[in-house]
Design a protein around this motif. Sequence first.
Motif, PDB file in Angstrom:
ATOM      1  N   LEU A 130       3.826   2.919   3.633  1.00 16.58           N
ATOM      2  CA  LEU A 130       3.660   3.667   4.877  1.00 16.58           C
ATOM      3  C   LEU A 130       4.628   4.848   4.901  1.00 16.58           C
ATOM      4  O   LEU A 130       5.740   4.761   4.381  1.00 16.58           O
ATOM      5  CB  LEU A 130       3.950   2.740   6.057  1.00 16.58           C
ATOM      6  CG  LEU A 130       3.605   3.222   7.445  1.00 16.58           C
ATOM      7  CD1 LEU A 130       2.089   3.368   7.577  1.00 16.58           C
ATOM      8  CD2 LEU A 130       4.107   2.229   8.474  1.00 16.58           C
ATOM      9  N   GLY A 131       4.210   5.956   5.513  1.00 15.74           N
ATOM     10  CA  GLY A 131       5.095   7.100   5.686  1.00 15.74           C
ATOM     11  C   GLY A 131       5.239   7.965   4.453  1.00 15.74           C
ATOM     12  O   GLY A 131       6.260   8.629   4.283  1.00 15.74           O
ATOM     13  N   VAL A 132       4.228   7.999   3.611  1.00 14.69           N
ATOM     14  CA  VAL A 132       4.272   8.806   2.391  1.00 14.69           C
ATOM     15  C   VAL A 132       3.498  10.086   2.653  1.00 14.69           C
ATOM     16  O   VAL A 132       2.301  10.058   2.918  1.00 14.69           O
ATOM     17  CB  VAL A 132       3.667   8.029   1.201  1.00 14.69           C
ATOM     18  CG1 VAL A 132       3.600   8.903  -0.031  1.00 14.69           C
ATOM     19  CG2 VAL A 132       4.475   6.776   0.935  1.00 14.69           C
ATOM     20  N   ARG A 133       4.207  11.224   2.602  1.00 16.92           N
ATOM     21  CA  ARG A 133       3.571  12.504   2.920  1.00 16.92           C
ATOM     22  C   ARG A 133       3.665  13.524   1.787  1.00 16.92           C
ATOM     23  O   ARG A 133       3.112  14.606   1.884  1.00 16.92           O
ATOM     24  CB  ARG A 133       4.218  13.092   4.173  1.00 16.92           C
ATOM     25  CG  ARG A 133       3.989  12.248   5.405  1.00 16.92           C
ATOM     26  CD  ARG A 133       4.534  12.932   6.639  1.00 16.92           C
ATOM     27  NE  ARG A 133       4.037  12.270   7.818  1.00 16.92           N
ATOM     28  CZ  ARG A 133       2.866  12.532   8.376  1.00 16.92           C
ATOM     29  NH1 ARG A 133       2.085  13.433   7.883  1.00 16.92           N
ATOM     30  NH2 ARG A 133       2.480  11.869   9.445  1.00 16.92           N
ATOM     31  N   SER A 134       4.390  13.199   0.719  1.00 16.45           N
ATOM     32  CA  SER A 134       4.538  14.173  -0.365  1.00 16.45           C
ATOM     33  C   SER A 134       4.679  13.441  -1.697  1.00 16.45           C
ATOM     34  O   SER A 134       4.886  12.222  -1.734  1.00 16.45           O
ATOM     35  CB  SER A 134       5.777  15.048  -0.122  1.00 16.45           C
ATOM     36  OG  SER A 134       6.950  14.264  -0.234  1.00 16.45           O
TER      37      SER A 134
END
Length: 160
Positions: A130-134
């Motif tokens: 969760l919370g992976v944006r790059s």
Amino acid sequence: MISTFVWLVVVWLMLWGSVDLGLVLLGCVVAVGVLVLYPLPPVRSRMLRRPHRLLRLGLFLLADLVTSGIRVAWEALRYGRKVRAAVIAVPVLSDEDYVIATAANLLSLGPGKFVLQLDRRERIFYVYALGVRSDAEVDRAREDVLGLQRRVIKAFGEPG
């Protein structure tokens, strides 16, 4: 084997919710029956040989639980329904089943990451993060999983 016997008797007593001589004796009979009918393979535990590494693993897990909880809460507050996640392929570092299972369970213990699938033949964990944006966050999540596996191997795996 004695510890398994005692554990089975204790579980028997907990299931009945009381302790008296008759239940203890019946629990002993049931425990002997279970151990005779379903013998367990010998397990060589390395826990007591490496208490300092086990303690380090426990402290790491405690810190990881706190930081993961904060990270997940921050993601939820900051992005709401637009929280992003990824499924990341991470190599499995051990051939020992109990080490792989321990690493997968400990990884799934905290918020924010869990093992979706284990490809045993290809030796890959598929991890939901969760919370992976790059790409940098994908690499960080992969390194987190590899670091946990290394700690588990140091605590429970083969010497080395």
